[in-house]
Design a protein around this motif. Structure first.
Motif, PDB file in Angstrom:
ATOM      1  N   CYS A   1      -8.758  41.571 115.363  1.00 33.32           N
ATOM      2  CA  CYS A   1      -8.720  40.626 114.236  1.00 33.32           C
ATOM      3  C   CYS A   1      -7.428  39.812 114.238  1.00 33.32           C
ATOM      4  O   CYS A   1      -7.435  38.616 113.933  1.00 33.32           O
ATOM      5  CB  CYS A   1      -8.875  41.369 112.921  1.00 33.32           C
ATOM      6  SG  CYS A   1     -10.542  41.989 112.612  1.00 33.32           S
TER       7      CYS A   1
ATOM      8  N   TYR B   1     -13.394  42.825 107.866  1.00 32.56           N
ATOM      9  CA  TYR B   1     -12.700  44.007 107.349  1.00 32.56           C
ATOM     10  C   TYR B   1     -13.670  44.886 106.557  1.00 32.56           C
ATOM     11  O   TYR B   1     -13.618  46.123 106.651  1.00 32.56           O
ATOM     12  CB  TYR B   1     -11.532  43.597 106.458  1.00 32.56           C
ATOM     13  CG  TYR B   1     -10.824  44.783 105.832  1.00 32.56           C
ATOM     14  CD1 TYR B   1      -9.881  45.516 106.555  1.00 32.56           C
ATOM     15  CD2 TYR B   1     -11.120  45.183 104.529  1.00 32.56           C
ATOM     16  CE1 TYR B   1      -9.256  46.611 105.995  1.00 32.56           C
ATOM     17  CE2 TYR B   1     -10.500  46.277 103.962  1.00 32.56           C
ATOM     18  CZ  TYR B   1      -9.558  46.985 104.694  1.00 32.56           C
ATOM     19  OH  TYR B   1      -8.946  48.078 104.139  1.00 32.56           O
TER      20      TYR B   1
ATOM     21  N   SER C   1      -9.800  47.527 116.329  1.00 29.53           N
ATOM     22  CA  SER C   1     -10.414  46.490 115.500  1.00 29.53           C
ATOM     23  C   SER C   1      -9.354  45.600 114.857  1.00 29.53           C
ATOM     24  O   SER C   1      -9.519  44.376 114.776  1.00 29.53           O
ATOM     25  CB  SER C   1     -11.288  47.133 114.423  1.00 29.53           C
ATOM     26  OG  SER C   1     -12.336  47.882 115.004  1.00 29.53           O
ATOM     27  N   SER C   2      -8.260  46.208 114.406  1.00 35.83           N
ATOM     28  CA  SER C   2      -7.205  45.420 113.755  1.00 35.83           C
ATOM     29  C   SER C   2      -6.511  44.496 114.748  1.00 35.83           C
ATOM     30  O   SER C   2      -6.192  43.337 114.421  1.00 35.83           O
ATOM     31  CB  SER C   2      -6.184  46.361 113.108  1.00 35.83           C
ATOM     32  OG  SER C   2      -6.786  47.153 112.102  1.00 35.83           O
TER      33      SER C   2
ATOM     34  N   CYS D   1     -15.397  52.018 111.062  1.00 35.16           N
ATOM     35  CA  CYS D   1     -14.311  52.658 111.821  1.00 35.16           C
ATOM     36  C   CYS D   1     -14.196  54.136 111.456  1.00 35.16           C
ATOM     37  O   CYS D   1     -14.079  54.483 110.271  1.00 35.16           O
ATOM     38  CB  CYS D   1     -12.991  51.938 111.575  1.00 35.16           C
ATOM     39  SG  CYS D   1     -12.928  50.295 112.310  1.00 35.16           S
TER      40      CYS D   1
ATOM     41  N   TRP E   1      -9.687  51.933 114.222  1.00 36.97           N
ATOM     42  CA  TRP E   1      -8.984  51.026 113.319  1.00 36.97           C
ATOM     43  C   TRP E   1      -7.959  50.190 114.072  1.00 36.97           C
ATOM     44  O   TRP E   1      -7.810  48.989 113.814  1.00 36.97           O
ATOM     45  CB  TRP E   1      -8.296  51.816 112.203  1.00 36.97           C
ATOM     46  CG  TRP E   1      -9.154  52.061 111.015  1.00 36.97           C
ATOM     47  CD1 TRP E   1      -9.728  53.239 110.634  1.00 36.97           C
ATOM     48  CD2 TRP E   1      -9.564  51.099 110.040  1.00 36.97           C
ATOM     49  NE1 TRP E   1     -10.462  53.077 109.493  1.00 36.97           N
ATOM     50  CE2 TRP E   1     -10.379  51.774 109.087  1.00 36.97           C
ATOM     51  CE3 TRP E   1      -9.318  49.742 109.870  1.00 36.97           C
ATOM     52  CZ2 TRP E   1     -10.938  51.124 107.995  1.00 36.97           C
ATOM     53  CZ3 TRP E   1      -9.881  49.102 108.773  1.00 36.97           C
ATOM     54  CH2 TRP E   1     -10.675  49.780 107.857  1.00 36.97           C
ATOM     55  N   THR E   2      -7.255  50.803 115.016  1.00 38.72           N
ATOM     56  CA  THR E   2      -6.237  50.072 115.774  1.00 38.72           C
ATOM     57  C   THR E   2      -6.857  48.977 116.626  1.00 38.72           C
ATOM     58  O   THR E   2      -6.416  47.816 116.611  1.00 38.72           O
ATOM     59  CB  THR E   2      -5.440  51.037 116.660  1.00 38.72           C
ATOM     60  OG1 THR E   2      -4.788  52.013 115.833  1.00 38.72           O
ATOM     61  CG2 THR E   2      -4.403  50.291 117.484  1.00 38.72           C
TER      62      THR E   2
END
Length: 514
Positions: A376, A356, A372-373, A363, A369-370
């Motif tokens: 994760c 994070y 990568s999230s 990001c 962000w979407t």
């Protein structure tokens, strides 16, 4: 013991980046000159032809910068930047005024006319005019065409005129020296073709500066850009960090003071828009962050991450989440299983917090962000599933093996990112925090599995497993074996690949069923 070591490693890493690092003090907090671009707010970029920065914004910035800098360097005349000399004059600052050149002759001519007009209106505010920035490096103009633009400006203004480029390009085009009043060279140890470690960076600058002076005897030479990024991927023996940025600037200022040379530091503020062109590191060369907050002081110890304790909180949260999930419909008892869940949770929480932190710097928009999230979240779910299996196995229960398609999916994703690092890796980060979860989990699963449970890996899995360590080894060679993160990347790939071969061998050794 493996889980204990992983949990301790995660906690130690977060603790270590929160420790104060003692560095030599700078001779002064004041700096001679700094690159200034106002495009630091969300969505702002000079690549947008319609972008415009108001004189009020520029006034606010220069009023603050005048407290620490004697001069600012600009790069363009458009988008409101032609107002910089007039505003800088109010605060007693000088300006190295830039005229941006590219491959478009019409745009170049407009920039030159604007620059000439500004230089004629405010000559007392200018320390010099820089006609073109790294246009030879980008291959957008030839040296003869550039020389013509330089001559046009020199004829029209009464202030010194120069051209700025990476130092090697001055050595490749010595004929340009006759078209400028002085030479402006860029020396960026982090971006060199052979990156220079922060410990040797200032000595590298001194060597290059002397080399250029020797190549152009009797000519004045200015360092037009030098600095260090505070975030981004490591490059061979270099690493981008707040501590290294502070170390380099402090040591460089000591050196500059001893030789009394003109210089300009890149740059005043972080420029988030540069991440699209230069990866994460491109956005973090500022002495101040994008919110105009100083990243570090010029005297005293420097801390890499003041919020280091957030990593420990993430580890504690991970232990709680893994314990709760492990308690759901469990079919085992015993402290070994619970300990395994807690330790896996601590390690996973620390790793995801690490990832994070990297995402926070890297990001650029909602899409990144979407993606990568989601990645994760999938890594966390995979780690939860594998941790439940490992906990049950350590408690003496043989649970069903996780679905084979899940491991195949991670093999594919890791191989795909490995290809990107090999063929387009200069500006890509190493997402170790993301891949540690499934890779370590599957390595432990392979170690603890009963061969009677295992199905023979698919041909596709074996194919991907062959490529994972090969691609990682190529990345390591590209880094000349000098980057610790590249070694970790190789280890992560081996952790996911090796169990595939072990499972294949075990499956072949099973007696044939009728």
């Amino acid at each position: 013991m493996v889980l204990v070591l992983l949990a301790l490693a995660g906690l130690y890493w977060w603790w270590a980046i929160g420790r104060p690092v003692t560095l030599p003090d700078a001779p002064s907090a004041r700096i001679a000159c700094v690159s200034y671009a106002p495009f630091r707010r969300a969505g702002e970029t000079p690549l947008d032809a319609k972008a415009f920065i108001s004189p009020e914004r520029i006034d606010e910035d220069l009023r603050a910068l005048s407290q620490r800098f004697d001069c600012v360097r600009t790069y363009s005349q458009g988008q409101g930047l032609s107002a910089v000399p007039q505003i800088a004059e109010r605060y007693g600052m000088k300006v190295l005024m830039g005229i941006w050149l590219g491959s478009d002759p019409k745009a170049n001519e407009q920039q030159i006319q604007w620059g000439i007009a500004t230089a004629q209106a405010h000559p007392q505010a200018l320390r010099g005019v820089i006609v073109g920035n790294e246009v030879l490096l980008r291959g957008e103009l030839s040296a003869p065409v550039l020389a013509g633009y330089l001559q046009q400006v020199r004829t029209a203004v009464n202030v010194p005129v120069t051209y700025a480029d990476v130092w090697e390009f001055w050595l490749r085009h010595p004929e340009l020296a006759g078209s400028v009043d002085y030479l402006t060279i860029h020396i960026l140890p982090y971006w060199e073709d052979r990156p220079v470690s922060p410990e040797r960076a200032v000595q590298h600058v001194a060597t290059v500066y002397a080399q250029v002076q020797q190549a152009f005897p009797g000519r004045r030479v200015m360092i037009g850009e030098t600095g260090w990024p505070s975030a981004g991927r490591p490059r061979q023996a270099t690493s981008a960090s707040v501590v290294n940025e502070a170390r380099y600037l402090r040591e460089f200022l000591h050196y500059a003071a001893t030789v009394h040379m003109p210089y300009n530091v890149i740059e005043a503020f972080d420029q988030p828009w540069k991440r699209a062109q230069e990866g994460t590191a491109g956005g973090y060369w500022g002495i101040f962050d994008a919110q105009a907050r100083p990243k570090f002081a010029m005297q005293g110890p420097v801390i890499e991450e003041s919020l280091w304790w957030a990593g420990w909180l993430a580890g504690a949260a991970g232990a709680a989440v893994f314990a709760l999930v492990g308690a759901w419909r469990r079919r085992w008892q015993g402290w070994r299983g619970w300990a395994a869940l807690a330790l896996a949770g601590v390690a996973s929480g620390c790793a995801l917090a690490w990832q994070y932190r990297q995402m926070w710097f890297a990001c650029r928009d909602g899409w990144e962000w979407t993606v990568s999230s989601v990645a994760c979240a999938l890594a966390l779910l995979t780690a939860l599933l594998l941790a439940r299996w490992i906990a049950a196995r350590l408690a003496g229960v043989m649970p069903p093996a996780p679905p084979g398609w899940l491991r195949a999916g991670w093999l594919f994703v890791l191989a795909f990112y490995g290809l990107l690092l090999v063929f387009d890796g200069r500006y890509r980060d190493f997402p170790l925090g993301l891949f540690l979860l499934p890779c370590v989990g599957y390595a432990l699963l392979g170690w603890l599995s009963d061969r009677r449970q295992l199905a023979k890996p698919l041909l596709e899995e074996r194919f991907l497993a062959v490529w994972l360590p090969l691609l990682a080894a190529i990345v390591l060679m590209q880094e000349n074996g000098l980057t610790p993160v590249a070694w970790l990347w190789l280890g992560v790939n081996l952790l996911l690949a090796m169990p595939v071969f072990v499972d294949w061998r075990r499956a072949r050794l099973q007696p044939q069923q009728a």
